[in-house]
Design an enzyme around this catalytic site. Structure first.
Site, mmCIF file in Angstrom:
data_model
loop_
_atom_site.group_PDB
_atom_site.id
_atom_site.type_symbol
_atom_site.label_atom_id
_atom_site.label_comp_id
_atom_site.label_asym_id
_atom_site.label_seq_id
_atom_site.Cartn_x
_atom_site.Cartn_y
_atom_site.Cartn_z
ATOM 1 N N SER A 196 6.360 9.629 7.076
ATOM 2 C CA SER A 196 6.768 8.223 7.064
ATOM 3 C C SER A 196 5.841 7.305 7.840
ATOM 4 O O SER A 196 5.746 6.130 7.531
ATOM 5 C CB SER A 196 8.184 8.101 7.611
ATOM 6 N N HIS A 237 10.817 9.863 1.663
ATOM 7 C CA HIS A 237 9.818 8.837 1.346
ATOM 8 C C HIS A 237 9.041 9.189 0.081
ATOM 9 O O HIS A 237 7.886 8.785 -0.058
ATOM 10 C CB HIS A 237 8.859 8.637 2.530
ATOM 11 N N LYS A 267 16.526 4.652 0.252
ATOM 12 C CA LYS A 267 15.175 4.091 0.160
ATOM 13 C C LYS A 267 14.892 3.736 -1.304
ATOM 14 O O LYS A 267 15.434 2.766 -1.809
ATOM 15 C CB LYS A 267 14.160 5.071 0.761
#
Lengths: 415, 83
Positions: free
Chosen positions: A190, A218, A249
């Site tokens: 990240s 991610h 996300k």
């Protein structure tokens, strides 16, 4: 009174020390839905400002997608707002199980269990299937939630240098006597935006009879040709024993996470993982929104393709401008400044220019590795990114860092 | 003993591209500077126990005791003395 003035003072002193060191985190109030362009009140009480958002995890631009919002609305009407229960008492609706099935198909795994967040998934998963006779060998840059989860379990712990396969092999060899050797890594890291070499990791796992765990928070939704994640990118779908990921996300951005992988591991989580057993079920509108996200992504790669094109444009643009970036293929693009104060100054000036970014420095990243982390989205358009690039050039020029390499920036500003 | 521990730390914790940035000696802070994080400290503790045939109780393997090679060596020597 239990909260005595002495304790109050002690707490105030701690907060003052954080403020003095510039480590106090401040929230910025956003007055619009999440998007490539947002309306921000910062500092608190100041006039609203419209800025280009380069720091959201909204990689696919689905956080405010009309179809996702509509699906959440429909579920709100038909399944209610909340369930007031953990999953195993009366908190499981048909749509929860439907979402678990959809995630298994999307990720190419045997089974999936939902958690309130990926932080919770990581906090619960290790304890659920590892014992004292096992060892966890983790990359040194894994996410904080994995570190917390590992601390909660009885297995022995060890670490290997970031993405260093030679060091990992050495550790696997050293721990041959253990029942389970579990290699633990993020898919995309990240803070650096680089990828764990999952093809090499899986080859080592095979050679040393180890299991593989990947946190793909991610990357789920956009890494790999059809966006299934880092395992698809490296051609190892089906070889990752445990994947944890987030719905907070790219996959809609609301909340929720999961453990996905070998069905026995998933079932052990259902029986033993404490954040699953003792926290509330996911709210129906969020479940329905996530189902819609997976439907959109299974039908078309348009969004991840646009994100990939944006990422290429942005990485090339920053490099051509003479800024130092961390190399990689992911839409996390750190602009390296090394010096903590410089990272804060540049972020502040960019905000003045209408670009919303945050400077990161120790202890969030290693000492002397301060940076501005930029994150791309499929919501960005090239003209928006061109405008942001111009702002980076103006601010970079102001600080005299364009064209300087790491050594040059450190000579000028120190670590 | 200092050299053996320094060598271990260099191999175990520093990456090749870190080595030019980090000037490592017996007084370099390890944990507070981020060279060794509290999580990775476990392998250092295991190395010391194996190399010097000692057993370090968890409460003594504190961030302070492990913060420099000098303090680590002092800790090890104290335990060797006890053996």
């Amino acid at each position: 009174m239990a909260y005595s003035s002495t304790i109050r003072e002690a707490h105030s002193t701690q907060l003052s020390a954080m403020r003095d060191q510039g480590l106090l985190k401040e929230e910025r109030y956003i007055h619009s839905p999440q998007s490539a362009n947002i309306t921000v009140e910062y500092p608190s009480g100041s006039e609203l400002k419209s800025v280009i958002n380069l720091c959201a995890n909204n990689y696919l631009g689905l956080s405010s997608h009309p179809d996702v919002i509509q699906a959440a609305h429909t579920a709100l009407d038909h399944r209610g707002y909340g369930l007031s229960s953990v999953r195993f008492i009366c908190g499981t609706q048909d749509i929860h199980r439907e979402l678990e099935g959809a995630l298994s198909r999307f990720l190419g795994t045997e089974d999936t269990i939902l958690f309130p967040s990926c932080m919770d998934a990581n906090a619960g998963v290790f304890e659920a299937f590892l014992e004292a006779e096992d060892v966890i060998i983790s990359d040194r840059l894994v996410h904080a939630s994995i570190v917390d989860g590992i601390r909660l379990c009885k297995a022995m712990t060890d670490t290997y240098k970031h993405a260093n396969m030679k060091h990992l092999e050495q550790k696997l060899d050293e721990h041959r006597d253990k029942r389970i050797r579990l290699i633990v890594t993020d898919g995309v890291f990240s803070m650096d935006g680089d990828l764990a070499p999952l093809d090499e990791i899986c080859a080592l796992a095979e050679r040393y009879d180890a299991m593989v765990f990947v946190d793909d928070s991610h990357s789920s939704g956009f890494m790999g040709k059809t966006g299934r994640g880092t395992h698809e990118h490296f051609g190892v779908v089906g070889k990752i024993d445990v994947i944890t990921t987030t719905l907070g996300k790219a996959l809609g951005g609301a909340a929720g996470g999961c453990v996905s992988g070998r069905k026995e591991v998933v079932e052990l989580c259902r029986q033993r993982a404490r954040p699953y057993l003792f926290s509330n079920t996911m709210a129906p509108p969020l479940v329905a929104g996530a189902l819609k996200v997976l439907e959109i992504l299974s039908g078309s790669t348009e969004r991840r393709d646009k994100l990939e094109a944006n990422t290429k444009f942005w990485r090339q643009g920053l490099t051509d401008a003479g800024l130092v970036i961390k190399k990689g293929d992911s839409p996390i693009v750190p602009v390296m400044l090394y010096n903590a104060k410089l990272s804060q100054d540049v972020a502040r000036d960019l905000y003045e220019e209408g670009i919303y970014v945050i400077g990161f420095f120790f202890p969030v990243v290693p000492n002397g590795q301060a940076r501005i982390r930029t994150q791309l989205s499929a919501d960005h358009d090239i003209p928006v990114l061109e405008k942001a690039l111009e702002a980076f050039k103006r601010v970079g020029d102001k600080y005299g860092i364009l064209g300087l390499d790491k050594k040059g920036i450190i000579e000028k500003y120190g670590m | 003993m200092e050299d053996v521990v320094l060598e271990y730390i260099r191999n175990e914790y520093l990456d090749e591209d870190d080595e030019e940035d980090v000037d490592l000696d017996v007084n370099t802070p390890l944990l507070s500077s981020g060279i060794v994080d509290s999580f990775s400290m476990v392998s250092l503790k295991r190395f010391l126990e194996k190399e010097y045939s000692i057993s370090l109780p968890d409460e003594e393997a504190s961030a302070e005791a492990f913060d420099t090679v000098a303090s680590i060596v002092a800790l090890v020597k104290r335990h060797q003395g006890n053996a």
